[in-house]
Motif scaffolding. Structure first.
Motif, mmCIF file in Angstrom:
data_model
loop_
_atom_site.group_PDB
_atom_site.id
_atom_site.type_symbol
_atom_site.label_atom_id
_atom_site.label_comp_id
_atom_site.label_asym_id
_atom_site.label_seq_id
_atom_site.Cartn_x
_atom_site.Cartn_y
_atom_site.Cartn_z
ATOM 1 N N GLU A 99 56.382 8.712 -66.158
ATOM 2 C CA GLU A 99 55.418 7.592 -65.683
ATOM 3 C C GLU A 99 54.736 7.629 -64.552
ATOM 4 N N LEU A 100 54.886 8.649 -63.619
ATOM 5 C CA LEU A 100 53.684 8.922 -62.591
ATOM 6 C C LEU A 100 52.040 9.538 -62.778
ATOM 7 N N HIS A 121 48.442 8.095 -63.928
ATOM 8 C CA HIS A 121 47.719 7.694 -62.964
ATOM 9 C C HIS A 121 46.600 7.841 -64.204
ATOM 10 N N ALA A 122 47.086 8.007 -65.363
ATOM 11 C CA ALA A 122 46.052 7.946 -66.757
ATOM 12 C C ALA A 122 45.127 6.724 -66.615
ATOM 13 N N GLU A 123 46.111 6.112 -66.562
ATOM 14 C CA GLU A 123 45.383 4.395 -66.854
ATOM 15 C C GLU A 123 44.862 3.477 -65.315
ATOM 16 N N GLY A 124 44.189 4.805 -64.551
ATOM 17 C CA GLY A 124 43.398 4.855 -62.934
ATOM 18 C C GLY A 124 44.652 4.379 -62.320
ATOM 19 N N MET A 125 45.652 4.585 -61.265
ATOM 20 C CA MET A 125 46.342 4.135 -60.688
ATOM 21 C C MET A 125 45.915 5.752 -59.556
ATOM 22 N N ASP A 126 45.709 5.550 -58.175
ATOM 23 C CA ASP A 126 45.313 6.768 -56.774
ATOM 24 C C ASP A 126 47.149 6.663 -56.861
ATOM 25 N N ALA A 127 46.957 7.658 -55.568
ATOM 26 C CA ALA A 127 47.298 8.147 -54.678
ATOM 27 C C ALA A 127 48.582 6.955 -54.288
ATOM 28 N N VAL A 128 47.863 6.451 -53.474
ATOM 29 C CA VAL A 128 48.721 5.433 -52.584
ATOM 30 C C VAL A 128 49.673 4.548 -54.537
ATOM 31 N N TRP A 150 43.520 17.917 -56.479
ATOM 32 C CA TRP A 150 45.541 17.376 -57.084
ATOM 33 C C TRP A 150 45.553 16.772 -58.307
ATOM 34 N N LEU A 151 45.185 14.988 -58.155
ATOM 35 C CA LEU A 151 45.204 14.397 -58.494
ATOM 36 C C LEU A 151 44.304 14.407 -59.547
ATOM 37 N N THR A 152 43.180 14.362 -59.436
ATOM 38 C CA THR A 152 41.552 15.048 -60.147
ATOM 39 C C THR A 152 41.969 16.384 -61.249
ATOM 40 N N ALA A 153 42.647 17.603 -60.798
ATOM 41 C CA ALA A 153 42.707 18.076 -61.550
ATOM 42 C C ALA A 153 42.895 17.939 -62.386
#
Length: 93
Positions: free
Chosen positions: A10-11, A15-22, A84-87
C-alpha cells in the motif's frame, strides 16, 4: 501475504500515486492503527522501499511521531527519506 507485506504494498502504491515521505508515514500510522510504533514503522518502510536502517533510525525522531527526546521537522524527515523514495520510483519507472 502477511500484514507487513500488505502495508508495504500500500505504501508503494501510494508513493507511485505521488505521496511524499510525510504523507506515507501518516498513511502507515493510519493503516497500522494500534500496532504502529518504532519497529513497525522501520519494518514497513524498509520492506517497501529498502531504506537502510540508520536512515530509518534518524527518521523515527520525526516530531509527529513523538518518540524520544530528539525531534526532527517535516522537512528534515522528507530530506532523510526522499533519496530512497526517489530511487525506488526510478526503479519502478
Amino acid at each position: 501475504m502477511n500484514e507487513l507485506e500488505k502495508i508495504a504494498g500500500e505504501l508503494q502504491a501510494a508513493h507511485a500515486e505521488g505521496m511524499d515521505a510525510v504523507e506515507l508515514a501518516l498513511l502507515s500510522r493510519e493503516k497500522m492503527g494500534a500496532t504502529f510504533g518504532v519497529i513497525s514503522f522501520v519494518a514497513a518502510f524498509r520492506h517497501a522501499f529498502g531504506i537502510p536502517l540508520p536512515v530509518l533510525q534518524r527518521a523515527q525522531a520525526w516530531e509527529r511521531f513523538g518518540w524520544g527526546d530528539t525531534h526532527i521537522t517535516d522537512e528534515e524527515f522528507r530530506a532523510a527519506l526522499s533519496p530512497w523514495l526517489t530511487a525506488r520510483q526510478q526503479q519502478d519507472d
